[in-house]
Design an enzyme around this catalytic site. Structure first.
Site, PDB file in Angstrom:
ATOM      1  N   GLU A   1       1.644  -4.652   3.567  1.00  0.00           N
ATOM      2  CA  GLU A   1       2.306  -4.104   2.365  1.00  0.00           C
ATOM      3  C   GLU A   1       3.203  -5.168   1.732  1.00  0.00           C
ATOM      4  O   GLU A   1       4.001  -5.790   2.420  1.00  0.00           O
ATOM      5  CB  GLU A   1       3.143  -2.875   2.745  1.00  0.00           C
ATOM      6  CG  GLU A   1       2.344  -1.735   3.362  1.00  0.00           C
ATOM      7  CD  GLU A   1       1.386  -1.042   2.393  1.00  0.00           C
ATOM      8  OE1 GLU A   1       1.497  -1.270   1.168  1.00  0.00           O
ATOM      9  OE2 GLU A   1       0.536  -0.267   2.866  1.00  0.00           O
TER      10      GLU A   1
ATOM     11  N   CYS B   1       7.191   5.436   6.005  1.00  0.00           N
ATOM     12  CA  CYS B   1       6.791   4.021   6.074  1.00  0.00           C
ATOM     13  C   CYS B   1       7.444   3.235   4.940  1.00  0.00           C
ATOM     14  O   CYS B   1       8.117   2.233   5.159  1.00  0.00           O
ATOM     15  CB  CYS B   1       5.270   3.896   5.979  1.00  0.00           C
ATOM     16  SG  CYS B   1       4.431   4.507   7.449  1.00  0.00           S
TER      17      CYS B   1
ATOM     18  N   HIS C   1       0.324  -1.480   7.874  1.00  0.00           N
ATOM     19  CA  HIS C   1      -0.299  -0.189   8.157  1.00  0.00           C
ATOM     20  C   HIS C   1      -1.526  -0.409   9.033  1.00  0.00           C
ATOM     21  O   HIS C   1      -2.330  -1.299   8.751  1.00  0.00           O
ATOM     22  CB  HIS C   1      -0.730   0.503   6.860  1.00  0.00           C
ATOM     23  CG  HIS C   1       0.266   1.485   6.363  1.00  0.00           C
ATOM     24  ND1 HIS C   1       0.851   1.416   5.118  1.00  0.00           N
ATOM     25  CD2 HIS C   1       0.814   2.585   6.969  1.00  0.00           C
ATOM     26  CE1 HIS C   1       1.711   2.425   4.979  1.00  0.00           C
ATOM     27  NE2 HIS C   1       1.701   3.146   6.087  1.00  0.00           N
TER      28      HIS C   1
END
Length: 208
Positions: free
Chosen positions: A84, A148, A167
């Site tokens: 991410e 998250c 992830h």
């Protein structure tokens, strides 16, 4: 002799349909593998609760003074190990394991809408994918507006961008815990390498 670097890696407790959270299982496997003799690795399990995140993260940054904090979370939609790029401040209306969500629906009132990691995730992705590990890595700009994303934004804010979020897919879809741990190890070591490289670049610019 190279100075030891401290890295904190976290995974999450079970929630929703994830009775076993692949992120924490993979992080525990990573602890067994280690990150080599020049890296002190500390791991921590993060509750799927907004308020617990607000308490836990500052204490991790304060206790370990890490060079890098990597948070690992599970995504039922993921089929690759996904890096991410940024964390988002707003849009947190999904209830946590305590059936709570922040009234303001944001992480940090008055904070920037989005904070990017100092790490170039595209470079990490390319390097790991070309290393022949047998695990596919991809990049994303949306960590999902749940715990998250909330954890990532909070950590980026606390660590001035020296944080990353990865992830992972659920166990066996398609990777085993061991395979995920190998991928995490490769990803974290590439991140450290890039951070070292960037520090050297900054130093070079200052010395001119």
């Amino acid at each position: 002799m190279a100075e030891k670097r401290t890295v904190v890696v976290t995974g999450f407790e079970p929630f929703g349909e994830h009775a076993v959270n692949a992120s924490w299982v993979a992080v525990k496997e990573l602890e067994k593998l280690g990150l080599g003799q020049h890296v002190d690795l500390h791991i921590s399990e993060v509750p799927v609760e907004y308020q617990a995140v607000q308490n836990l993260l500052p204490s991790l940054w304060k206790k370990y003074h890490p060079k890098l904090v990597v948070h690992v979370g599970v995504s039922g939609m993921a089929t690759t190990v996904t890096l991410e790029k940024c964390g988002h401040n707003h849009g947190y209306s999904r209830r946590d394991n305590c059936s709570f969500y922040p009234e303001s629906q944001c992480c940090m009132e008055g904070g920037p809408d989005c904070i990017h990691s100092v790490i170039d995730m595209d470079s990490v992705c390319k390097r790991v994918n070309s290393s022949g590990l047998g695990v596919t890595v991809s990049v994303s700009k949306d960590a999902g507006r749940y715990l998250c994303d909330y954890t990532y934004y909070t950590s980026l804010y606390l660590g001035q961008g020296r944080s990353a979020f990865v992830h992972v897919p659920p166990l066996g879809k398609p990777y085993s815990a061991e395979k995920l741990a190998q991928a995490l190890r490769a990803v974290v070591l590439e991140m450290l390498e890039l951070m070292e490289h960037n520090t050297e670049k900054h130093l070079c610019q200052h010395s001119q």
